[in-house]
Every structure is written in C-alpha cells, then in structure tokens.
Design a protein around this motif. Structure first.
Motif, PDB file in Angstrom:
ATOM      1  N   ILE A  31       0.840  -1.201   0.000  1.00  0.00           N
ATOM      2  CA  ILE A  31       0.000   0.000   0.000  1.00  0.00           C
ATOM      3  C   ILE A  31       0.874   1.251   0.000  1.00  0.00           C
ATOM      4  O   ILE A  31       0.587   2.218  -0.718  1.00  0.00           O
ATOM      5  N   ASP A  32       1.960   1.241   0.781  1.00  0.00           N
ATOM      6  CA  ASP A  32       2.884   2.380   0.798  1.00  0.00           C
ATOM      7  C   ASP A  32       3.455   2.638  -0.591  1.00  0.00           C
ATOM      8  O   ASP A  32       3.514   3.781  -1.053  1.00  0.00           O
TER       9      ASP A  32
ATOM     10  N   GLN B  20       2.829   5.895  -3.081  1.00  0.00           N
ATOM     11  CA  GLN B  20       3.925   6.677  -3.667  1.00  0.00           C
ATOM     12  C   GLN B  20       3.736   6.803  -5.173  1.00  0.00           C
ATOM     13  O   GLN B  20       3.890   7.900  -5.732  1.00  0.00           O
ATOM     14  N   ARG B  21       3.389   5.688  -5.844  1.00  0.00           N
ATOM     15  CA  ARG B  21       3.147   5.742  -7.292  1.00  0.00           C
ATOM     16  C   ARG B  21       1.969   6.656  -7.609  1.00  0.00           C
ATOM     17  O   ARG B  21       2.021   7.447  -8.563  1.00  0.00           O
ATOM     18  N   LEU B  22       0.907   6.569  -6.816  1.00  0.00           N
ATOM     19  CA  LEU B  22      -0.259   7.424  -7.042  1.00  0.00           C
ATOM     20  C   LEU B  22       0.083   8.897  -6.845  1.00  0.00           C
ATOM     21  O   LEU B  22      -0.365   9.752  -7.620  1.00  0.00           O
ATOM     22  N   ALA B  23       0.871   9.206  -5.847  1.00  0.00           N
ATOM     23  CA  ALA B  23       1.277  10.594  -5.602  1.00  0.00           C
ATOM     24  C   ALA B  23       2.109  11.118  -6.775  1.00  0.00           C
ATOM     25  O   ALA B  23       1.938  12.268  -7.210  1.00  0.00           O
ATOM     26  N   GLN B  24       2.997  10.278  -7.315  1.00  0.00           N
ATOM     27  CA  GLN B  24       3.804  10.681  -8.464  1.00  0.00           C
ATOM     28  C   GLN B  24       2.917  10.895  -9.696  1.00  0.00           C
ATOM     29  O   GLN B  24       3.087  11.874 -10.426  1.00  0.00           O
ATOM     30  N   ASN B  25       1.972   9.988  -9.895  1.00  0.00           N
ATOM     31  CA  ASN B  25       1.052  10.118 -11.026  1.00  0.00           C
ATOM     32  C   ASN B  25       0.208  11.387 -10.890  1.00  0.00           C
ATOM     33  O   ASN B  25      -0.005  12.108 -11.871  1.00  0.00           O
ATOM     34  N   ARG B  26      -0.254  11.656  -9.698  1.00  0.00           N
ATOM     35  CA  ARG B  26      -1.074  12.841  -9.451  1.00  0.00           C
ATOM     36  C   ARG B  26      -0.276  14.110  -9.749  1.00  0.00           C
ATOM     37  O   ARG B  26      -0.759  15.026 -10.424  1.00  0.00           O
TER      38      ARG B  26
END
Length: 140
Positions: free
Chosen positions: A90-91, A95-101
């Motif tokens: 999940i961590d 992190q990937r979602l934050a970068q994508n965002r």
C-alpha cells in the motif's frame, strides 16, 4: 444455520457464499435433506474474508491466511508477515499514485497555461509529448 440465515447475518448474497465455499474459503456440513448447514465459525470466517478484501487482499491471499479449523496451532506469524507485506504494498502504491497525481497536475497546468500564439491542439500535443518522454525516462 442455513444459507439464507447466513446471508442475512453476514450481509452477503447467497451466491457469494456459495462462491466462497466452492473456492475452499469456507465449508458447510450437508444435512440429510441436502441443505447446507453453516456454523457460527463460518460467519466469523466471512467477516475475516470481507475485512481482508477491503484491505486489498486477494482471495488467494485470504485462503492462505484463513485459520485451519482442523489444526489447533495459530498462524500468527504468517498473518503478521502478510499484514506487514500488505502495508508495504500500500505504501508503494501510494507513492506511485502521488507521483502520477503530481505529473497529471503538471500537464493540466501546462495545458491551461498554454503559450500565447499556440493553438490548443498544438499545446496539448506538446504536453502529451512531454508526458511520453517523462514516462519513457522512468522506464529506463
């Protein structure tokens, strides 16, 4: 208890309960008339399955984590290790979602703030090319 009562108490459809049974996650005793008879432990198992799926565990992972009613020993260490591994997954996903965002917000800002004299289509192509280049650089 019969499947209808188990469905009512668990909040699950009877088809879902049958699916879990066919998948080997729960079991039922067959009565003389062919009806399934589920124990209170089955209700508890369904609650564990639902919580596990909400936490992101696959059914296969849940199958490995479910307590074995035939054994007296606990799978405490396996459960703890699996939970810790899921937190790490999940961590990494966060992190990937934050970068994508962040990247998407950059593209939005670039499209909204297009250079003067450039038409919208050309600007969108410019931003998408930058996105592709950034994605290709990340794969290297």
């Amino acid at each position: 208890m019969k499947i209808g009562e188990l469905a009512r108490r668990s909040g699950l459809a009877t088809s879902r309960i049958r699916f879990y049974e066919a998948s080997g996650l729960i079991s039922a005793r067959r009565l003389g008339n062919g009806y399934r008879d589920y124990s209170e432990q089955t209700l508890h198992a369904l609650e564990i399955i639902a919580c596990g799926q909400q936490a992101g565990f696959s059914l296969e992972e849940m199958r490995n984590l479910m307590p074995d009613p035939t054994q007296r020993t606990s799978n405490h260490d396996l459960l703890l290790e699996s939970l810790q591994r899921k937190v790490s997954e999940i961590d990494a996903m966060q992190q990937r979602l934050a970068q994508n965002r962040a990247r998407l917000l950059e593209i939005i800002a670039g499209i909204e703030g297009k250079p003067e004299g450039m038409d919208c289509e050309e600007n969108a192509q410019r931003m998408l090319a930058g996105w592709r280049d950034g994605a290709n650089g990340a794969e290297r």
